[in-house]
Structure formats: C-alpha cells, structure tokens
Design an enzyme around this catalytic site. Structure first.
Site, PDB file in Angstrom:
ATOM      1  CG  PHE A 123      42.048  12.466 116.638  1.00  0.00           C
ATOM      2  CD1 PHE A 123      41.581  11.517 117.542  1.00  0.00           C
ATOM      3  CD2 PHE A 123      41.523  12.464 115.345  1.00  0.00           C
ATOM      4  CE1 PHE A 123      40.614  10.585 117.161  1.00  0.00           C
ATOM      5  CE2 PHE A 123      40.559  11.548 114.959  1.00  0.00           C
ATOM      6  CZ  PHE A 123      40.110  10.601 115.875  1.00  0.00           C
ATOM      7  CB  THR A 126      44.331  11.001 108.417  1.00  0.00           C
ATOM      8  OG1 THR A 126      43.113  11.594 108.827  1.00  0.00           O
ATOM      9  CG2 THR A 126      44.412  11.003 106.901  1.00  0.00           C
ATOM     10  CD  GLU A 127      46.745   4.199 109.087  1.00  0.00           C
ATOM     11  OE1 GLU A 127      46.833   3.394 108.134  1.00  0.00           O
ATOM     12  OE2 GLU A 127      46.643   3.865 110.277  1.00  0.00           O
ATOM     13  CB  ALA A 130      42.918   4.912 106.133  1.00  0.00           C
ATOM     14  CB  SER A 132      36.960   9.712 103.024  1.00  0.00           C
ATOM     15  OG  SER A 132      37.314  10.989 102.583  1.00  0.00           O
ATOM     16  CB  THR A 158      46.118  19.351 113.620  1.00  0.00           C
ATOM     17  OG1 THR A 158      45.522  19.274 112.334  1.00  0.00           O
ATOM     18  CG2 THR A 158      46.152  20.804 114.081  1.00  0.00           C
ATOM     19  CD  GLN A 340      33.467  39.041  92.048  1.00  0.00           C
ATOM     20  OE1 GLN A 340      34.216  38.188  92.480  1.00  0.00           O
ATOM     21  NE2 GLN A 340      33.318  39.272  90.759  1.00  0.00           N
ATOM     22  CD  GLU A 367      37.867  17.959 113.640  1.00  0.00           C
ATOM     23  OE1 GLU A 367      36.751  17.799 114.137  1.00  0.00           O
ATOM     24  OE2 GLU A 367      38.791  18.567 114.194  1.00  0.00           O
TER      25      GLU A 367
END
Ligand code: FAD
Length: 384
Positions: A123, A126-127, A130, A132, A158, A340, A367
């Site tokens: 998919f 995203t750039e 760009a 969010s 991905t 921890q 995502e």
C-alpha cells in the site's frame, strides 16, 4: 457480545497457534539477525491460507470476519512481529482497496493471486511531505490516451521488496485533491517508470522491510484505476476505508505482542519464585504483572467489540482509532514493565523482550500515529 466462532475457525486458530509455537518462535532470533523470513516458512503460510484471510471465499480467500481476522493476528504476533507484517500487509492494506472498490475484472484477476500468496501486495500512500496529513500527497497521475502517467515518490512502503502489486494513491485533480481529486491505482512491479529504492534501516520489525518507491513517468494502463473510470477522484475515500480496518489489525498485533510479553514475564517470575524464598522482594513485579493482565483484558474486550461492530455493518472510524490508541500504547507500557521484571537480562540485544519492545514501539506510528488517532476520535465527538 456474542462470539459465535465456527469449528472450522477454531481449527484454524489452533493450527496457527501450533505453527507459531513450533515453527515461527524457534527461528525468531535467526529471522531477527538475518532480517529475512526463510522462504519455506512463507510457503507454509501460503499453504495455511494466511495470505487470503479477509479475501472472500469466491476469490480463493478464507473469507474471515473482522473478529476472526483480529483473533488470528493476535495469535501470530505472539512471536517476532515481522511474520504478521509479511502476510498482513498483503491481505490487508495492500489488497483491501480492490476488495472494497475494485471492478469485477480486477477482483477476478488479482484477488485469487493474492489469496494464494503467489502475488504479494503493498500500500503506497506516505510521501516525504505527506505522512499524517495524507491529503498533502504530491504524487500526480495524468491521463494520456489509454494510460495514466504517474510521477512522485512514496516512502516507508512495507513489503515493497516482495510485492508484485502496489495500491498507489495519487492526485488526479490538483484543485479538488482529497475532495474528489485523489485516485487509487493498481501499479504492478515491472511497469515502465516504476522502481523500488533502498531498504530503510529500522529499529524494529527487522524481518519486514520498508522501501522508497519511485514513479518517473510511470505508465499505468487506464483500466488500472481501482474501480475503473467511475472511481477516478474517489481514491482518498478508498484509502481511508482501508486504513479504518488496518487500525484494528494493528491493535491486534499490539495485543498479541503484549500477551506474549506477559507470558514470558509470568514464566520468569515462576522460575524466580521457585529459586528463592524471599517473596516480599518480588511484590513490585507482581503488581506489574497484575497491571499487565488487567490492561490486556481491557484491550481485548475493546478490540473484539470494535471488530464485531464492523462485522455488524457499523461505521467504526472512531472505535478503530480508540482500539489502536489503547492497544498499542498498552503494549508499550507492558514491554517497558517487562524490562523492569527481566532486569539486565532483558536489555541484552536480541533478547525476546528487547525484540518485542522495539517491535511494539513502531505500532504507535504506522497506519496513523497515536496523535492522529486522538484527533480522529475528538473530531468525531465534536462533529456529532
Ligand atoms: C514500520 C512502518 C511501516 C510503514 N508502512 C507503510 C506502508 O506500507 N505504506 C504507507 O503508505 N506508509 C507506511 N508507513 C508510514 C506511516 O504510515 C507514517 O510514518 C505515519 O503515517 C506518520 O507519518 P510521518 O512519518 O510522515 O510523520 P509526520 O506526519 O511528519 O508526523 C510527525 C509527528 O507529528 C505528529 N503530528 C503530525 N500531525 C499532527 C497533528 N495534526 N496534530 C498532532 N500531532 C501531529 C505525529 O503524530 C508524529 O508524532 C510505515 C511506517 C512505519 C514506521
């Protein structure tokens, strides 16, 4: 909430649980260090139908409901997170656009190939400017005769090294942009002008790779608009619909990882308890374990309910965001407490806890980041 799960599904769930325990977990460290899932393991995933979980049976998939699908992800993420990424990207965000909005011809051609795992999908939204704000994408597509010509760059994609098909989101009308000027395309590896850049070096999910994609006068046949010509300009809606469901799957990944971390902590504390009589000293760890169990229980109820609502045909944009915030942030808290509990041992590079801690941190980013999920939830409330 009714959980009506068929015997057929329960058999699959058990089969996946055994697969995780007997085949994935033993090689998890090797996968982490080699940053590669062995091909015979991918073949086993194909045989089990894991590349076609949400794809309808009519197209060769398993046709799982959303609730069933998140339950399988919860199983498969109880080990290294990269295994889920290999299958989940392809039968999730990579191909859901075709399932939702594809033409009959697109469904008949692509979905059986994806469902059997012969073709992987990715998919590409995203750039560099760009992430969010997906409406800010700069990749353009211009119709030229019987082809669209795409220009631009996508990043963090991905499975780009494995995929044969890329659901690619581009601007087709500069004026309208996200309001009717963005279109979703099916770009196939090998189309002229399309190339995959170098792999990113990430802190986690090492066996799953993200890459840059480069579109340089990339020629895509006109019929490769997802949904055909009537869907030109409607690609932003397709992308957002794909992401709504994707967020539930990310929440399931975080839940599975948290469950695994809690199991490791429980084993560790039992062993320590057998070796020592000083019970009081471990009370702080006991409280952490109780908090883990409480949060995991709450997260599971929330996720299952959101998935069931989607299966009931309800709009779940807010619920998907709430589930993603809660499950992914919960998993980070659980991983932090686990460190921890494990003390210095958990800090060692390639310790199971250390790997899971790095993996779950990424779930709060992709995502849609936690901040963006919060904006979605609050805007939904203010609007209504
Ligand atoms: C492992 C991994 C896999 C990925 N796979 C894919 C993929 O397959 N396909 C794909 O298209 N993308 C993929 N991505 C990209 C991912 O979706 C983006 O990284 C994500 O959407 C955030 O975008 P960004 O990195 O550009 O950050 P930015 O959008 O630049 O955000 C930076 C910070 O600012 C915050 N912020 C931004 N806007 C606001 C606001 N309005 N209010 C408050 N805070 C804000 C963010 O929450 C974040 O903390 C992947 C990313 C990772 C890490």
């Amino acid at each position: 909430m009714p959980h009506t799960l068929s015997d057929e599904f329960e058999r699959l769930r058990l089969q996946v649980r055994h697969f995780v325990q007997e085949e994935l977990e033993p090689i998890s460290l090797a996968v982490e260090t080699r940053e590669q899932i062995p091909e015979p393991i991918v073949d086993r995933m194909r045989q089990m139908g894991l590349f076609g979980m949400p794809i309808p049976k009519a197209y060769g998939g398993l046709g799982l409901t959303t609730l069933q699908e998140v339950m399988i992800y919860e199983e498969i993420t109880q080990t290294n997170g990269c295994y889920r990424s290999r299958i989940g990207t392809s039968n999730g965000i990579g191909s859901m656009g075709i399932v939702y909005d594809g033409t009959v011809a697109q469904k008949e051609f692509y979905l059986p190939r994806i469902a059997c795992g012969e073709w992987s999908s990715a998919f590409a939204l995203t750039e560099p400017n760009a992430g969010s704000d997906a409406s800010n994408i700069a990749t353009t597509a211009v119709l030229n005769g019987d082809h669209w010509v795409l220009n631009g760059n996508k990043i963090f994609i991905t499975n780009a090294d494995q995929a044969r098909l890329f659901t690619t989101i581009a601007v087709t009308d500069e004026e309208k942009r996200a309001r009717g000027g963005v279109t979703a395309f099916i770009v196939e590896r090998g189309m002229p002008g399309f190339s995959v850049g170098a792999a990113d070096v990430k802190m986690g999910l090492k066996g799953s790779h993200t890459h840059e994609l480069i579109f340089k006068d990339c020629r895509v046949p006109a019929e490769n608009v997802i949904g055909g010509m009537p869907m030109v300009g409607q690609g932003f809606k397709t992308a957002m619909r794909v992401l709504d469901k994707g967020r539930l799957c990310m929440a399931a990944c975080a839940l599975g990882a948290a469950q695994k971390i809690m199991t490791l902590c429980t084993q560790r504390m039992r062993e320590k308890r057998q070796a020592s009589t000083a019970r009081k000293e471990s009370q702080a760890a006991e409280f952490m374990l109780a908090d883990m169990a409480t949060q995991i229980f709450a997260a599971r109820q929330m996720l299952y309910q959101a998935a069931q609502l989607r299966d009931d045909g309800k709009q779940i944009t807010s619920e998907a965001s709430m589930a993603k915030i809660f499950c992914t942030e919960m998993a980070s808290r659980v991983a932090d407490d686990a460190l921890q509990i494990f003390e210095e041992e958990g800090l060692f590079t390639a310790h199971q806890i250390e790997i899971l801690l790095r993996d779950v941190r990424l779930y709060r980013i992709y995502e849609g980041t936690s901040e963006i999920q919060r904006l979605i939830v609050s805007r939904g409330l203010l609007k209504s």
